[in-house]
Write an enzyme that holds these catalytic residues in place. Structure first.
Site, short mmCIF file in Angstrom:
data_model
loop_
_atom_site.label_atom_id
_atom_site.label_comp_id
_atom_site.label_asym_id
_atom_site.label_seq_id
_atom_site.Cartn_x
_atom_site.Cartn_y
_atom_site.Cartn_z
N ALA A 92 4.70 4.39 -4.35
CA ALA A 92 6.22 4.42 -4.38
C ALA A 92 6.63 3.34 -3.05
CB ALA A 92 6.30 5.98 -3.89
N THR A 93 5.68 2.95 -2.32
CA THR A 93 6.16 2.26 -1.19
C THR A 93 6.67 0.82 -2.02
OG1 THR A 93 4.59 2.94 0.40
CG2 THR A 93 5.36 0.89 0.81
N GLN A 200 8.66 13.23 -3.55
CA GLN A 200 8.32 14.69 -3.37
C GLN A 200 8.99 15.46 -4.47
OE1 GLN A 200 6.24 15.72 -1.09
NE2 GLN A 200 6.01 13.74 0.23
N SER A 220 5.25 8.63 -7.62
CA SER A 220 3.84 7.95 -6.82
C SER A 220 2.77 9.06 -7.43
CB SER A 220 3.98 8.07 -5.22
OG SER A 220 2.22 7.78 -5.08
N HIS A 222 -0.28 9.80 -6.23
CA HIS A 222 -1.27 10.88 -5.13
C HIS A 222 -0.42 12.02 -4.82
CE1 HIS A 222 -0.37 9.21 -1.27
NE2 HIS A 222 0.47 8.25 -1.87
N THR A 261 -1.92 -7.82 -13.32
CA THR A 261 -2.75 -6.87 -14.38
C THR A 261 -2.47 -5.41 -13.98
OG1 THR A 261 -4.18 -8.73 -14.52
CG2 THR A 261 -4.83 -6.61 -15.14
N CYS A 347 2.24 9.37 15.48
CA CYS A 347 1.72 8.40 16.51
C CYS A 347 2.26 7.01 16.34
CB CYS A 347 0.27 8.53 16.29
SG CYS A 347 -0.86 8.93 17.64
C1 LIG Z 1 4.28 9.28 0.29
C2 LIG Z 1 5.63 9.06 0.15
C3 LIG Z 1 6.02 7.48 -0.11
C4 LIG Z 1 5.02 6.56 -0.36
O1 LIG Z 1 4.26 6.52 -1.44
P1 LIG Z 1 2.78 5.77 -1.70
O2 LIG Z 1 2.59 5.86 -3.13
O3 LIG Z 1 2.18 6.37 -0.80
O4 LIG Z 1 3.26 4.21 -1.04
C5 LIG Z 1 7.35 7.27 -0.15
N1 LIG Z 1 8.35 8.26 -0.03
C6 LIG Z 1 7.94 9.49 0.18
C7 LIG Z 1 8.99 10.52 0.27
C8 LIG Z 1 6.78 9.85 0.19
O5 LIG Z 1 6.53 10.97 0.51
#
Ligand SMILES: *Cc1c(COP(=O)(O)O)cnc(C)c1O
Length: 423
Positions: A92-93, A200, A220, A222, A261, A347
Site C-alpha cells: 500500500a505504500t 484497514q 495491502s 499483509h 515482473t 519512536c
Molecule cells: C499498513 C498501512 C499502509 C502501508 O501498507 P504497506 O503494504 O505495509 O506498505 C498504508 N496505509 C495504512 C492505513 C496502513 O495501515
C-alpha cells in the site's frame, strides 16, 4: 522502568489459562499473520509453477498469467470493481505513492491543488510533502475530536485548482471510519478525483467502489492475512476513466501504470486472502466487535480515568484505542511485555514522540503517551482477551499506586490549579 521502581509486573507464578500462549499478538493493524489457507494457495507458485506472467509464448507463462488473472478477479469482487481495474504493486505504500503522484503528474494542466487530512498514514502524508516541494499546493484537513473529518471543511477547501482528494477509509491507530460515501459524492459533484487508502477497511468492513464513489483505492496483502510485499491499486475505468502516470518505468506491465515482473505467489496469496475475507467478513466482524466490547467493558469496570479514543459509532470491528491516564506510557508497555500491542508513542529519532494522530484529536502529550492500541484479529481468542485485560488491570493499578498525580486526583486536588516547579 518497572524493575527499577521496585515492582515486579512482568513475572507471574500463576499457570496460563488454557489456550493462551505467550507472547500474545494483538497488534493486527501493524500486520497480520498469514492465514494457513493463503499459504496453501501460494505454495505451488513458490515451487513448481514459477513462470513469468509476462511470458506470452509458452505454458509456463500462461499458467502464471491465469493465476494472476484469477487473483485480479478475487480482489475486484471484494471491492465491487472489475478485474481490469486492479493494478498490482509491492504494497500500500507504493499504491499510495502511485495514486497520488501519478494523478498529480497526469492532471497537472488542470490544477495543482490536493486535499488530504492530518491523520493519514505517512505513506500519504510524506508523498504529499514531496509534491509540495515540486510546486503542488496541499491542504491538510483537521480532524475533529472524535477523529472524523468535517465535510464542511472539505467543501470549503475545494477550489477550481483542486484535482484530487485523498482521505483514508479507516484509520490505523484509532479505527475511525470516515464518511467515505459523502466525500466521494462531493468529489464527483465537483469533478475532483477521489483516492482512499483503504488498507484497514478492505476485508474488514464492506467496501464498494461504486456505491462509495471511489475513483482510486489502495489495499495491502499483509493487513488481511495475506503475504507481505504485495498490494493493489484500484483505478476506475468508467465515469470517470482515471489516468495515472507510471512512477516505475520499464516494460509497460499493468496497463502501463506499473512496470516490473509480477510477484506471482504474492499475488495469488493476496487473491486468496481477499476471497476468504469475502466469505467470512461478516462473521469475523461480529466476533471481533464482541471481543472488543468485552475488552473495553472489562477495563472500564476495573479502572477509573480511562478514555476511549475515536468515534465508536463509526469504527473498525477489531480496533480499540484507550488511554490510561496518570500512567506513564513506557512503564505500562514494559509491564505488559508479553503482549504485543502499540502505544500512543512513536519512536522518531532518539526521542519518544506522542502519536500525531492522537495529538490531532486534541490529546495532551501525557494522555497520548498513556494510550494503547489494541488490534484484535482473526486469530485472537476470548481467553487471550481475558489474559490481556487482567494483566493490564494489574499493571495499571500497580503503576498508579506509585503515581503522585493519581494520588492527588484521588484526594480531590485540582491538578490544573497546581503551580509546577519549572523543569
Ligand atoms: C499498513 C498501512 C499502509 C502501508 O501498507 P504497506 O503494504 O505495509 O506498505 C498504508 N496505509 C495504512 C492505513 C496502513 O495501515
Amino acid at each position: 522502568m518497572a524493575e527499577s521502581i521496585g515492582i515486579n509486573v512482568t513475572q507471574s507464578n500463576e499457570p496460563l489459562p488454557a489456550g493462551v500462549k505467550l507472547p500474545i499478538y494483538m497488534d493486527n493493524h501493524a500486520t497480520t499473520p498469514l492465514d494457513p489457507r493463503v499459504l496453501e494457495a501460494m505454495m505451488p507458485y513458490l515451487t513448481g509453477i514459477f513462470g513469468n506472467a509476462a511470458s506470452r509464448n509458452h505454458s509456463f507463462g500462461w499458467e502464471a498469467e491465469s493465476a494472476v488473472e484469477k487473483a485480479r478477479e478475487q480482489i475486484a469482487k471484494l471491492i465491487g470493481a472489475t478485474a481490469k481495474e486492479i493494478i498490482f504493486t509491492s504494497g500500500a505504500t507504493e499504491s499510495n505513492n502511485l495514486a497520488i503522484k501519478g494523478i498529480a503528474e497526469m492532471y497537472r494542466e488542470r490544477g495543482n491543488h490536493i486535499i488530504t487530512q492530518v491523520t493519514e498514514h505517512k505513506a500519504v502524508l510524506d508523498t504529499c510533502k514531496r509534491l509540495e516541494k515540486s510546486g503542488y499546493r496541499i491542504t491538510y484537513l483537521p480532524a475533529q475530536a472524535d477523529g472524523l473529518i468535517d465535510i464542511e471543511d472539505l467543501k470549503r477547501a475545494m477550489d477550481d485548482q483542486t484535482i484530487l482528494v485523498s482521505i483514508m477509509y479507516a484509520n490505523n491507530e484509532i479505527g475511525v471510519i470516515q464518511p467515505i460515501r459523502e466525500i466521494g459524492k462531493l468529489c464527483h459533484e465537483k469533478g475532483v478525483l477521489f483516492h482512499t487508502d483503504a488498507v484497514q477497511a478492505v476485508g474488514k468492513i464492506p467496501v464498494n467502489v461504486i456505491a462509495d464513489n471511489i475513483d482510486v483505492l489502495s489495499l495491502s496483502g499483509h493487513k488481511i492475512y495475506g503475504p507481505k510485499g504485495v498490494g493493489a491499486l484500484y483505478v476506475r475505468r468508467r465515469n470517470p476513466r482515471v489516468q495515472i502516470s507510471e512512477q516505475i518505468n520499464g516494460g509497460g506491465h499493468e496497463r502501463g501504470m506499473r512496470s516490473g515482473t509480477l510477484n506471482v505467489p504474492g499475488i495469488v496469496g493476496l487473491g486468496a486472502a481477499c476471497e476468504i475475507c469475502q466469505n467470512e467478513m461478516e462473521a469475523e466482524a461480529a466476533r471481533e466487535i464482541e471481543l472488543r466490547d468485552y475488552l473495553r467493558a472489562k477495563l472500564e469496570k476495573a479502572l477509573d480515568y480511562t478514555q476511549v479514543n475515536g468515534n465508536m459509532d463509526h469504527h473498525l470491528p477489531g480496533n480499540l484505542n484507550m488511554s490510561f491516564v496518570y500512567v506513564e506510557g513506557e512503564s505500562l508497555l514494559m509491564g505488559i511485555n508479553d503482549i504485543a500491542v502499540s502505544s500512543g508513542s512513536a519512536c522518531t529519532s532518539a526521542t519518544l514522540e506522542p502519536s500525531y494522530v492522537l495529538k490531532a484529536l486534541g490529546l495532551g502529550d501525557d494522555v497520548a503517551h498513556s494510550s494503547i492500541r489494541f488490534g484484535l484479529g482473526r486469530f485472537n481468542t476470548k481467553a487471550e482477551v481475558d489474559y490481556v485485560s487482567d494483566k493490564l488491570i494489574d499493571v495499571v493499578s500497580k503503576l498508579r499506586e506509585l503515581s503522585p498525580l493519581y494520588e492527588m486526583v484521588k484526594e480531590g486536588i485540582d491538578l490544573s490549579k497546581i503551580e509546577w516547579a519549572a523543569h
